[in-house]
Design an enzyme around this catalytic site. Structure first.
Site, PDB file in Angstrom:
ATOM      1  N   ASP A 190       1.142  -0.975   0.385  1.00  0.00           N
ATOM      2  CA  ASP A 190       0.081  -0.290   0.054  1.00  0.00           C
ATOM      3  C   ASP A 190       1.207   1.339   0.162  1.00  0.00           C
ATOM      4  O   ASP A 190       1.925   1.554   1.173  1.00  0.00           O
ATOM      5  CB  ASP A 190      -0.317  -0.012   1.490  1.00  0.00           C
ATOM      6  CG  ASP A 190      -2.150   1.221   1.471  1.00  0.00           C
ATOM      7  OD1 ASP A 190      -2.480   1.107   0.397  1.00  0.00           O
ATOM      8  OD2 ASP A 190      -2.073   2.220   2.368  1.00  0.00           O
ATOM      9  N   GLU A 217      14.443 -14.196   1.068  1.00  0.00           N
ATOM     10  CA  GLU A 217      14.823 -15.025   1.213  1.00  0.00           C
ATOM     11  C   GLU A 217      14.295 -16.197   2.034  1.00  0.00           C
ATOM     12  O   GLU A 217      14.098 -17.633   1.880  1.00  0.00           O
ATOM     13  CB  GLU A 217      15.067 -14.981   3.275  1.00  0.00           C
ATOM     14  CG  GLU A 217      16.405 -13.813   3.487  1.00  0.00           C
ATOM     15  CD  GLU A 217      15.849 -13.335   4.214  1.00  0.00           C
ATOM     16  OE1 GLU A 217      15.021 -13.631   5.341  1.00  0.00           O
ATOM     17  OE2 GLU A 217      16.374 -12.070   4.752  1.00  0.00           O
TER      18      GLU A 217
END
Length: 530
Positions: free
Chosen positions: A214, A265
């Protein structure tokens, strides 16, 4: 998983699955109500997974379902690592995630980093701790201007109307680019970045496939928070250029590099940014190899129903990704903007044009986002003043009606409100009469419906080699028309002129209107295999 939802594999299993994915935006309050209280929830999404499987989408984006006082319907987050009880709980979310994955649908969730709720424990601690405290350093507290500090620290306006500053009892002011209940965080504070990373890992560890970020152009503020150039219209995230210091400051890119480092990751995850930046080069900066995988390009959403406008939107959208690793990312409607059926004229005219626009959007190379209800041809709803809930309505002194018109719940079945959306008639925003033909149930039985068009389009897009390649070639076309060819051989022709035009040579794959006579009617589109 519902017994109606067959187990199926993901359409793509590689790390770049998102490059040509069709995402479905679930505005959670309005998609489906499983608890019967008139508000959409996680259980409702689970129950409607068969619809999404039949539609053929690759992934979901679910708007915020976190604990929130709902000053901005969930975008004021009090705890980013839990579930608001009106929407369910963490066990319900985990069940939805597992069932969606079993159905071959990935799940992405909203990340709201720019601000918190004023009920967040951090902000409550900041109010209690006072000026100069470490607790206040997480936000943007400043002394006011003028002899007694009674004037806001700068002239920035709130996106929702009024000033972007509110004063607290001890005399300091805090910045809120949105509502006063949404104080902005200070991303130069290491604690703020660390907390964002913790939130990301919380959801990634649960198995989410990525995030929609957002206000992805908003987290950085210029040193000293200088006054901005006065602007007539400063609302709803429109790009106002370099004079608007609230957004698109260069420091935001360090935040996105930290976000990307966390995503890296977790193999096969991604993020898409809500980036209201119209300059092609500035938008491209968010899509560098160590930043976002995708960024919404809103040019298609903001273009008029005009051949030159739409072509310009496509050209600039492709130009913005020409020199970065990201593909284009197309959107026609979302929870912040009027639905395209309404933008294009409403009624039968708007629906015809929306059908054509769907084929235009889904023919373009890159990723596409479909807003819940797009596949039914939902229009905006003219709601009475007394039911409006968007903070824009109050903050503007009842001069701007806000975004509620495009957030009315989705109709599923039956002939009377709430059309299968909820077990009760009264829904959080009222649903109008006369929507029986618009329901998913009615449209599923009609091969000429908007829903049937979307199902056919998504099936072709997923299976036909004609859609391969991330480029396009513009083709000669009659005046008032657009035509382009993808490397795989797909030809898309959109007729925005006032008369029918001859079909190009090729095998018709799909059309938004009847082309049996060899001509494409006005306000229509066709896909052909060259």
């Amino acid at each position: 998983m519902s017994s109606l939802t067959p187990a199926r594999p993901f359409r793509r299993t590689d790390a770049d699955w998102w490059r040509d994915a069709v995402f479905y935006q679930v505005y959670i309050r309005s998609f489906a109500d499983g608890s019967g209280d008139g508000v959409g929830d996680l259980a409702g999404i689970r129950a409607r997974l068969p619809h999404l499987v039949d539609l053929g989408v690759d992934a979901l984006w679910i708007t915020p379902f976190y604990p929130s006082p709902m000053a901005d319907h969930g975008y004021d987050v009090a705890d980013p690592r839990d579930v608001e009880p009106v929407f369910g709980d963490l066990a319900e979310f985990d069940a939805l995630l597992a069932e969606a994955h079993a159905a071959g649908i990935r799940v992405t969730v909203d990340l709201v980093p720019n601000h918190t709720s004023d009920r967040h424990e951090w902000f409550q601690a900041a109010l209690a701790a006072g000026p100069g405290s470490p607790e206040r350093a997480r936000y943007l507290f400043r002394d006011g201007r003028g002899p007694d500090g009674a004037e806001p620290p700068n002239n920035w306006p709130s996106v929702f109307g009024g000033p972007a500053w509110s004063r607290v009892p001890d005399g300091q002011w805090y910045l809120h680019i949105f509502a006063p209940e949404q104080p902005d965080l200070d991303f130069t504070n290491p604690e703020v970045l660390a907390d964002l990373e913790e939130t990301m890992r919380f959801w990634l560890d649960r198995g989410v496939d990525g995030f929609r970020i957002d206000v992805a152009h908003g987290m950085a503020k210029p040193d000293g928070l200088p006054d901005m150039e006065p602007m007539e219209d400063t609302g709803l995230l429109d790009d106002h250029g370099p004079g608007d210091h609230r957004f698109d400051n260069d420091g935001v890119h360090e935040v996105h590099r930290r976000i990307r480092a966390v995503l890296d990751e977790y193999p096969c995850t991604m993020a898409v940014g809500e980036v209201w930046v119209s300059d092609d080069d500035r938008l491209a900066d968010y899509l560098r190899a160590d930043e976002l995988q995708l960024a919404f390009n809103f040019k298609l959403l903001t273009a008029d129903w005009d051949a030159d406008d739409l072509r310009d939107a496509v050209v600039h959208s492709l130009e913005s990704v020409a020199h970065v690793p990201a593909p284009a990312c197309w959107v026609l409607s979302n929870h912040d903007r009027p639905r395209h059926v309404t933008r294009y004229g409403g009624g039968g005219l708007g629906t015809r044009r929306a059908r054509a626009a769907a084929l235009l959007q889904l023919a373009l190379p890159g990723a596409a986002y479909v807003y819940n209800g797009d596949e039914l041809g939902m229009p905006d709803v003219d709601l009475p003043d007394e039911v409006l809930q968007d903070p824009i309505w109050e903050r503007s002194g009842h001069t701007e009606r806000g975004r509620d018109a495009c957030r009315v719940p989705v109709p599923w079945s039956g002939t009377e409100p709430s059309y299968g959306f909820s077990a009760q008639r009264d829904t959080w925003l009222p649903m109008p009469g006369g929507w029986g033909p618009l329901t998913a149930e009615a449209q599923a039985a009609d091969p000429s419906s908007v829903l049937s068009l979307y199902r056919a389009a998504l099936a072709l897009r997923a299976s036909s080699p004609a859609f391969t390649g991330e480029s396009l070639e513009w083709l000669p076309a009659p005046e008032g028309c657009l035509a382009f060819r993808r490397p795989g051989g797909l030809v898309c022709l959109v007729n925005l002129s006032a008369q029918a035009v001859p079909l190009p040579e090729g095998r018709v794959l799909l059309a938004s209107a009847d082309v049996a006579g060899g001509a494409l009617p006005t306000d229509s589109a066709v896909w052909l295999q060259a």
